[in-house]
Scaffold this motif. Structure first.
Motif, PDB file in Angstrom:
ATOM      1  N   TYR A   1      -2.284  -0.393  -8.844  1.00  0.00           N
ATOM      2  CA  TYR A   1      -3.450   0.478  -8.719  1.00  0.00           C
ATOM      3  C   TYR A   1      -2.942   1.878  -8.377  1.00  0.00           C
ATOM      4  O   TYR A   1      -2.039   2.013  -7.540  1.00  0.00           O
ATOM      5  N   PRO A   2      -3.503   2.925  -8.990  1.00  0.00           N
ATOM      6  CA  PRO A   2      -3.025   4.280  -8.670  1.00  0.00           C
ATOM      7  C   PRO A   2      -3.330   4.622  -7.215  1.00  0.00           C
ATOM      8  O   PRO A   2      -4.492   4.705  -6.817  1.00  0.00           O
ATOM      9  N   THR A   3      -2.274   4.806  -6.430  1.00  0.00           N
ATOM     10  CA  THR A   3      -2.397   4.879  -4.975  1.00  0.00           C
ATOM     11  C   THR A   3      -1.752   6.145  -4.445  1.00  0.00           C
ATOM     12  O   THR A   3      -0.663   6.519  -4.864  1.00  0.00           O
ATOM     13  N   THR A   4      -2.440   6.787  -3.502  1.00  0.00           N
ATOM     14  CA  THR A   4      -1.860   7.942  -2.814  1.00  0.00           C
ATOM     15  C   THR A   4      -1.436   7.507  -1.405  1.00  0.00           C
ATOM     16  O   THR A   4      -0.485   6.756  -1.261  1.00  0.00           O
TER      17      THR A   4
ATOM     18  N   VAL B   1       5.999  -1.146  11.022  1.00  0.00           N
ATOM     19  CA  VAL B   1       7.380  -1.176  11.499  1.00  0.00           C
ATOM     20  C   VAL B   1       8.305  -1.740  10.427  1.00  0.00           C
ATOM     21  O   VAL B   1       9.386  -1.198  10.163  1.00  0.00           O
ATOM     22  N   ALA B   2       7.885  -2.832   9.793  1.00  0.00           N
ATOM     23  CA  ALA B   2       8.729  -3.460   8.781  1.00  0.00           C
ATOM     24  C   ALA B   2       8.987  -2.519   7.608  1.00  0.00           C
ATOM     25  O   ALA B   2      10.125  -2.411   7.126  1.00  0.00           O
ATOM     26  N   TYR B   3       7.959  -1.819   7.144  1.00  0.00           N
ATOM     27  CA  TYR B   3       8.174  -0.849   6.062  1.00  0.00           C
ATOM     28  C   TYR B   3       9.093   0.285   6.530  1.00  0.00           C
ATOM     29  O   TYR B   3       9.967   0.742   5.796  1.00  0.00           O
ATOM     30  N   TYR B   4       8.893   0.737   7.744  1.00  0.00           N
ATOM     31  CA  TYR B   4       9.721   1.814   8.282  1.00  0.00           C
ATOM     32  C   TYR B   4      11.189   1.424   8.291  1.00  0.00           C
ATOM     33  O   TYR B   4      12.065   2.214   7.925  1.00  0.00           O
ATOM     34  N   LEU B   5      11.471   0.199   8.703  1.00  0.00           N
ATOM     35  CA  LEU B   5      12.851  -0.258   8.771  1.00  0.00           C
ATOM     36  C   LEU B   5      13.449  -0.460   7.378  1.00  0.00           C
ATOM     37  O   LEU B   5      14.670  -0.530   7.235  1.00  0.00           O
ATOM     38  N   GLU B   6      12.607  -0.537   6.366  1.00  0.00           N
ATOM     39  CA  GLU B   6      13.068  -0.595   4.980  1.00  0.00           C
ATOM     40  C   GLU B   6      13.171   0.790   4.351  1.00  0.00           C
ATOM     41  O   GLU B   6      13.606   0.922   3.217  1.00  0.00           O
ATOM     42  N   GLY B   7      12.721   1.812   5.081  1.00  0.00           N
ATOM     43  CA  GLY B   7      12.799   3.169   4.562  1.00  0.00           C
ATOM     44  C   GLY B   7      11.516   3.704   3.980  1.00  0.00           C
ATOM     45  O   GLY B   7      11.514   4.779   3.376  1.00  0.00           O
ATOM     46  N   THR B   8      10.400   2.985   4.158  1.00  0.00           N
ATOM     47  CA  THR B   8       9.096   3.429   3.665  1.00  0.00           C
ATOM     48  C   THR B   8       8.208   3.771   4.849  1.00  0.00           C
ATOM     49  O   THR B   8       7.972   2.931   5.719  1.00  0.00           O
ATOM     50  N   ARG B   9       7.709   4.980   4.879  1.00  0.00           N
ATOM     51  CA  ARG B   9       6.866   5.437   5.984  1.00  0.00           C
ATOM     52  C   ARG B   9       5.410   5.415   5.540  1.00  0.00           C
ATOM     53  O   ARG B   9       5.006   6.204   4.684  1.00  0.00           O
ATOM     54  N   LEU B  10       4.632   4.459   6.077  1.00  0.00           N
ATOM     55  CA  LEU B  10       3.204   4.454   5.783  1.00  0.00           C
ATOM     56  C   LEU B  10       2.568   5.736   6.315  1.00  0.00           C
ATOM     57  O   LEU B  10       3.110   6.403   7.201  1.00  0.00           O
ATOM     58  N   SER B  11       1.405   6.059   5.782  1.00  0.00           N
ATOM     59  CA  SER B  11       0.743   7.296   6.196  1.00  0.00           C
ATOM     60  C   SER B  11       0.264   7.223   7.635  1.00  0.00           C
ATOM     61  O   SER B  11       0.252   8.236   8.341  1.00  0.00           O
ATOM     62  N   GLY B  12      -0.148   6.050   8.075  1.00  0.00           N
ATOM     63  CA  GLY B  12      -0.604   5.903   9.449  1.00  0.00           C
ATOM     64  C   GLY B  12      -0.958   4.468   9.756  1.00  0.00           C
ATOM     65  O   GLY B  12      -1.212   3.662   8.859  1.00  0.00           O
ATOM     66  N   ILE B  13      -0.966   4.143  11.059  1.00  0.00           N
ATOM     67  CA  ILE B  13      -1.304   2.813  11.551  1.00  0.00           C
ATOM     68  C   ILE B  13      -2.423   2.967  12.574  1.00  0.00           C
ATOM     69  O   ILE B  13      -2.301   3.750  13.516  1.00  0.00           O
ATOM     70  N   ILE B  14      -3.498   2.215  12.392  1.00  0.00           N
ATOM     71  CA  ILE B  14      -4.581   2.175  13.376  1.00  0.00           C
ATOM     72  C   ILE B  14      -4.617   0.768  13.947  1.00  0.00           C
ATOM     73  O   ILE B  14      -5.002  -0.182  13.256  1.00  0.00           O
ATOM     74  N   SER B  15      -4.187   0.627  15.188  1.00  0.00           N
ATOM     75  CA  SER B  15      -4.080  -0.673  15.839  1.00  0.00           C
ATOM     76  C   SER B  15      -5.157  -0.779  16.912  1.00  0.00           C
ATOM     77  O   SER B  15      -5.005  -0.262  18.012  1.00  0.00           O
ATOM     78  N   ASP B  16      -6.255  -1.439  16.561  1.00  0.00           N
ATOM     79  CA  ASP B  16      -7.405  -1.560  17.458  1.00  0.00           C
ATOM     80  C   ASP B  16      -7.310  -2.897  18.184  1.00  0.00           C
ATOM     81  O   ASP B  16      -7.496  -3.946  17.609  1.00  0.00           O
TER      82      ASP B  16
ATOM     83  N   ASN C   1       0.876  17.445   5.578  1.00  0.00           N
ATOM     84  CA  ASN C   1       1.235  17.269   4.170  1.00  0.00           C
ATOM     85  C   ASN C   1       2.257  16.147   4.002  1.00  0.00           C
ATOM     86  O   ASN C   1       3.372  16.344   3.467  1.00  0.00           O
ATOM     87  N   PRO C   2       1.894  14.916   4.404  1.00  0.00           N
ATOM     88  CA  PRO C   2       2.866  13.817   4.378  1.00  0.00           C
ATOM     89  C   PRO C   2       3.203  13.378   2.962  1.00  0.00           C
ATOM     90  O   PRO C   2       2.450  13.614   2.015  1.00  0.00           O
ATOM     91  N   ALA C   3       4.342  12.715   2.829  1.00  0.00           N
ATOM     92  CA  ALA C   3       4.750  12.195   1.523  1.00  0.00           C
ATOM     93  C   ALA C   3       3.881  10.990   1.153  1.00  0.00           C
ATOM     94  O   ALA C   3       3.295  10.325   2.022  1.00  0.00           O
ATOM     95  N   ILE C   4       3.802  10.723  -0.151  1.00  0.00           N
ATOM     96  CA  ILE C   4       3.099   9.532  -0.638  1.00  0.00           C
ATOM     97  C   ILE C   4       4.042   8.332  -0.479  1.00  0.00           C
ATOM     98  O   ILE C   4       5.141   8.341  -1.041  1.00  0.00           O
TER      99      ILE C   4
END
Length: 395
Positions: free
Chosen positions: A208-211, A230-245, A389-392
């Motif tokens: 799916y076309p994703t930003t 955390v798991a993506y970060y340790l693989e080198g991928t930085r998600l745009s944000g985490i909301i942990s409620d 202006n974070p990366a995709i």
């Protein structure tokens, strides 16, 4: 994006400048540990199982429902996930909102007896979730009160044109399973919550076309949303944000179970133990690995994290007397005590986008309730991220 500000006497962003960091377990090294490996997973078993249209608040949305044949649920069925596409442009490019719903956590003890909330059993979240379940029981119950649309974080993202990915919860593992054998499970199998969740995100981002990509979890899902970031970060991928409620993984989080073990008014079964949870979630449950939030932030974790909690949340046993350790440390409630080290670590990180929001007189998972303070804070959190202006992530 909404920019309405609400002035409230509720304590918004917690800032404790007089607090010093308590001693907590240290990671073995700066980022990784000897036990951590990237989450082994595959998207090859994912198949389209059903499509349909759902109508929320007089707006119709296209949905795609997938089964992942690669991952068995804890007792019966497979892992599944639901994609809710933007109303006006279902095949168009959109930010992705990954939602982890709640359900607490459970495990089998060494007598193969299932330990969980008193109102649950081994089948509560150890089975396949159907299309109807994800559409009606998960989304429907979080979007509406007696047919009236809630003004919450989920409804705002849907109205803003996000693509929504709703994950299933089928190993009752805080969504943290990385493929280890399911401890003491009489049915055998592995614990696959994180593998299945990340494979779903991988698949959607590829098809799916994703930003931008955000992970949002409520209750047990709040722990899972953090773990995936955390798991993506340790693989080198930085998600745009985490909301942990209801909180990320905290160093002393399971002590909330042990302190109240056997208490007649605790929500957990009388023999429920924190150690059983730690053994089930594997690499994240070994605190020497340093994958809990305080340690990750201390070591430079920069995927923006918003942690939300309410001081009246019964899942932190806030309806019971304050934890003895909290009292000894000078705290008058469980939530401030549990989050104290994370707050200090964030304060020590220059220009941090991380936030902790602790709300007075507030119960469980306010980001899916009609709670203006919590939901406006999520909006502000997203606005602050976008201003950099974070990366995709999966571009």
């Amino acid at each position: 994006m909404k920019t309405i500000k609400v002035i409230s006497v509720i304590m918004m962003l917690v800032v404790i400048t007089s607090c010093s960091k308590d001693k907590i377990p240290e990671p073995l090294n700066k980022y990784l540990t000897a036990d951590y490996i990237p989450v082994n997973r595959t998207i090859t078993g994912i198949e389209l199982a059903q499509q349909g249209n759902v109508t929320y608040d007089n707006v119709t949305y296209n949905t795609d429902f997938y089964r992942n044949l690669s991952y068995d649920a804890g007792i019966e069925g497979k892992y599944t996930f639901l994609v809710l596409n933007p109303a006006n442009n279902p095949s168009g490019e959109a930010p992705l909102w990954v939602y982890f719903h709640g359900g607490s956590v459970g495990y089998y003890n060494d007598q193969q007896q299932y330990q969980c909330l008193k109102r649950q059993n081994e089948l509560s979240w150890n089975k396949e979730e159907t299309y109807e379940n994800l559409v009606n029981d998960i989304l429907g119950e979080r979007l509406f009160d007696d047919g009236v649309l809630r003004d919450n974080t989920l409804s705002r993202r849907i109205q803003e044109g996000y693509r929504l990915l709703v994950l299933s919860y089928s190993d009752h593992d805080f969504y943290m399973g990385t493929g280890i054998d399911y401890p003491n499970n009489p049915y055998g199998g592995q614990v696959n919550g994180l593998q299945a969740s990340m494979s779903a995100v991988d698949f959607v981002a590829a098809n799916y076309p994703t930003t931008y990509v955000y992970s949002h979890g409520t209750s047990a899902g709040g722990v899972g949303a953090y773990a995936m970031g955390v798991a993506y970060y340790l693989e080198g991928t930085r998600l745009s944000g985490i909301i942990s409620d209801c909180g990320p993984l905290l160093a002393q989080g399971t002590e909330i179970y042990d302190e109240y073990e056997g208490h007649p008014e605790s929500l957990q079964m009388p023999t429920f133990k924190g150690q059983g949870v730690l053994e089930k979630i594997g690499v994240f449950g070994n605190f020497e690995n340093g994958l809990y939030a305080e340690s990750m932030v201390s070591n430079g974790f920069d995927t923006p994290l918003l942690s939300i909690a309410g001081k009246a949340d019964p899942y932190y046993n806030c309806h019971l007397p304050v934890m003895s350790k909290a009292i000894v440390d000078g705290y008058d409630n469980n939530v401030d005590w549990l989050f104290r080290n994370l707050i200090v670590e964030i304060e020590e990180q220059p220009n941090s986008l991380h936030k902790v929001l602790i709300l007075d007189n507030t119960g469980h998972v306010p980001s899916i309730k009609n709670n203006p303070t919590a939901n406006n804070s999520v909006d502000d959190f997203i606005d602050n991220i976008l201003s950099t202006n974070p990366a995709i992530p999966f571009n």
